[in-house]
Scaffold this motif. Sequence first.
Motif, PDB file in Angstrom:
ATOM      1  N   ASP A  60      -4.111 -39.523  34.168  1.00 17.29           N
ATOM      2  CA  ASP A  60      -3.913 -40.248  32.909  1.00 17.29           C
ATOM      3  C   ASP A  60      -5.293 -40.725  32.460  1.00 17.29           C
ATOM      4  O   ASP A  60      -5.759 -41.790  32.851  1.00 17.29           O
ATOM      5  N   TYR A  63      -8.379 -44.500  31.469  1.00 18.98           N
ATOM      6  CA  TYR A  63      -8.551 -45.479  32.531  1.00 18.98           C
ATOM      7  C   TYR A  63      -9.998 -45.492  33.015  1.00 18.98           C
ATOM      8  O   TYR A  63     -10.273 -45.320  34.200  1.00 18.98           O
ATOM      9  N   GLU A  67     -10.957 -42.502  35.020  1.00 19.18           N
ATOM     10  CA  GLU A  67     -10.651 -41.239  34.345  1.00 19.18           C
ATOM     11  C   GLU A  67     -10.540 -41.522  32.858  1.00 19.18           C
ATOM     12  O   GLU A  67      -9.824 -42.418  32.446  1.00 19.18           O
ATOM     13  N   TRP A 101       0.686 -41.350  32.026  1.00 20.86           N
ATOM     14  CA  TRP A 101       1.111 -42.090  33.220  1.00 20.86           C
ATOM     15  C   TRP A 101       2.632 -42.026  33.367  1.00 20.86           C
ATOM     16  O   TRP A 101       3.158 -41.807  34.446  1.00 20.86           O
ATOM     17  N   SER A 118      -5.351 -40.625  39.739  1.00 14.55           N
ATOM     18  CA  SER A 118      -5.190 -41.445  38.545  1.00 14.55           C
ATOM     19  C   SER A 118      -5.243 -42.916  38.914  1.00 14.55           C
ATOM     20  O   SER A 118      -4.462 -43.709  38.411  1.00 14.55           O
ATOM     21  N   SER A 119      -6.163 -43.250  39.819  1.00 10.49           N
ATOM     22  CA  SER A 119      -6.258 -44.634  40.309  1.00 10.49           C
ATOM     23  C   SER A 119      -4.904 -45.084  40.830  1.00 10.49           C
ATOM     24  O   SER A 119      -4.491 -46.222  40.616  1.00 10.49           O
ATOM     25  N   ILE A 120      -4.224 -44.186  41.488  1.00 10.24           N
ATOM     26  CA  ILE A 120      -2.856 -44.481  41.931  1.00 10.24           C
ATOM     27  C   ILE A 120      -2.872 -45.307  43.222  1.00 10.24           C
ATOM     28  O   ILE A 120      -3.387 -44.868  44.247  1.00 10.24           O
ATOM     29  N   THR A 121      -2.300 -46.477  43.130  1.00 12.27           N
ATOM     30  CA  THR A 121      -2.199 -47.334  44.300  1.00 12.27           C
ATOM     31  C   THR A 121      -1.145 -46.764  45.241  1.00 12.27           C
ATOM     32  O   THR A 121      -0.044 -46.400  44.810  1.00 12.27           O
ATOM     33  N   ARG A 126       6.264 -45.642  46.448  1.00 11.87           N
ATOM     34  CA  ARG A 126       5.803 -44.321  45.982  1.00 11.87           C
ATOM     35  C   ARG A 126       5.748 -43.313  47.111  1.00 11.87           C
ATOM     36  O   ARG A 126       5.909 -42.111  46.911  1.00 11.87           O
ATOM     37  N   GLN A 165       0.298 -52.109  31.730  1.00  9.22           N
ATOM     38  CA  GLN A 165       0.662 -50.699  31.546  1.00  9.22           C
ATOM     39  C   GLN A 165       1.979 -50.489  32.286  1.00  9.22           C
ATOM     40  O   GLN A 165       2.119 -50.836  33.467  1.00  9.22           O
ATOM     41  N   THR A 168       2.950 -49.775  36.341  1.00  5.77           N
ATOM     42  CA  THR A 168       1.792 -49.897  37.232  1.00  5.77           C
ATOM     43  C   THR A 168       2.017 -51.061  38.207  1.00  5.77           C
ATOM     44  O   THR A 168       2.989 -51.815  38.084  1.00  5.77           O
ATOM     45  N   THR A 169       1.093 -51.200  39.117  1.00  7.56           N
ATOM     46  CA  THR A 169       1.179 -52.318  40.055  1.00  7.56           C
ATOM     47  C   THR A 169       0.980 -53.647  39.313  1.00  7.56           C
ATOM     48  O   THR A 169       1.493 -54.677  39.741  1.00  7.56           O
ATOM     49  N   ASP A 209      -5.790 -53.259  36.998  1.00  8.19           N
ATOM     50  CA  ASP A 209      -6.739 -53.035  38.100  1.00  8.19           C
ATOM     51  C   ASP A 209      -8.124 -53.593  37.748  1.00  8.19           C
ATOM     52  O   ASP A 209      -8.616 -53.404  36.635  1.00  8.19           O
TER      53      ASP A 209
HETATM   54  N1  ARG Z   1      -3.450 -48.706  40.280  1.00  2.00           N
HETATM   55  C1  ARG Z   1      -2.371 -48.940  39.371  1.00  2.00           C
HETATM   56  C2  ARG Z   1      -1.126 -48.284  39.873  1.00  2.00           C
HETATM   57  O1  ARG Z   1      -1.212 -47.406  40.676  1.00  2.00           O
HETATM   58  C3  ARG Z   1      -2.654 -48.472  37.965  1.00  2.00           C
HETATM   59  C4  ARG Z   1      -3.047 -47.053  37.829  1.00  2.00           C
HETATM   60  C5  ARG Z   1      -3.054 -46.574  36.409  1.00  2.00           C
HETATM   61  N2  ARG Z   1      -3.815 -45.373  36.289  1.00  2.00           N
HETATM   62  C6  ARG Z   1      -4.072 -44.755  35.135  1.00  2.00           C
HETATM   63  N3  ARG Z   1      -4.866 -43.729  35.129  1.00  2.00           N
HETATM   64  N4  ARG Z   1      -3.534 -45.188  34.048  1.00  2.00           N
HETATM   65  O2  ARG Z   1      -0.041 -48.613  39.504  1.00  2.00           O
END
Ligand code: ARG
Length: 300
Positions: A60, A63, A67, A101, A118-121, A126, A165, A168-169, A209
């Motif tokens: 996504d 971010y 990205e 996302w 995608s900065s995915i926690t 998950r 968002q 998201t976390t 984040d």
């Molecule tokens: N780290 C957070 C999550 O995993 C937000 C990640 C959102 N990443 C993005 N590319 N929009 O929930």
Amino acid sequence: MPTITTRNFLKTSSLLVAGLVLAACGKQEPPSPSASAPAPAPAAAPAPPPAAKVYVVGTDAAYAPFESQNEKGEIVGFDIDVVKAAAEKAGIEVKFLNTPWEGIFNSVAQGDRDLLVSSITITPERKQTLDFSDPYFDAQQLIAVKNDSKIAKFDDLKKLKVGVQNGTTGDEVITKLQGKESANVKRFESTPLALKELEGGGVDAVVADNGVVVHYVNNNPGSKFKTIADSSFASEQYGIAVKKGNAELLEKINKGLAAIKTDGTYNQIYTKYFGSAPAAAGAATPASAAAPAPVAAASK
Ligand code: ARG
């Protein structure tokens, strides 16, 4: 009305038969050279090796600095550099596709994407539907408010309008604080949209984040935001996701990640985006050892 004469019929059917015979012959190609021993010396240049598989990476790209899309529309950022470098070490080819996302997890489950960065926690929830690589980045939630805001800590957001968002976390922590039924959690398609809403006064705060919030605040001085850290936020770690059960690809990615961490490539990429190398323990250490390094580093 055209009639089919016997002669014409015979002509047509014999043509058909001839065609079928040819088609059948066509299938009986000689076995491939590797299967026939001994192989005669190849007359022409050997066939090119089969095209390598290109793994499709969903991200996504809204971010930054992890990205985003540059002026040329190319997908760039920390995550992208990390995956490119790890893929190179792993000997695999990757290409990136901007993927909203919303639905990003499904895209890998359905096989439209092979990998997600995608900065995915990495969260236990998950992990039930996806498999994650070893962690490659430590993160934490951070609050953004207007410079003149009286908000001082996370708990102050209990009754206020907060932008996040969706899914998201950040969404998770504020939903937990305010309750599932709260109408004060405003969910946006992207984090920049939530931050825009804060600028316009539609929400009192944004929770997202740290790396992204800090980057936005630094790059948009006109929006007059400040950030608020809160010790109640848990440490988070980003991972690269694959379809549940895709152990083969996961192993390649983990090998690549390990290689770029050992040879200094990871630190180089980190420094490129955050101004200095990660704190001593480095990223991708157990959550207990995670330090909120990106904020300090990125705020210069
Ligand atoms: N780290 C957070 C999550 O995993 C937000 C990640 C959102 N990443 C993005 N590319 N929009 O929930």
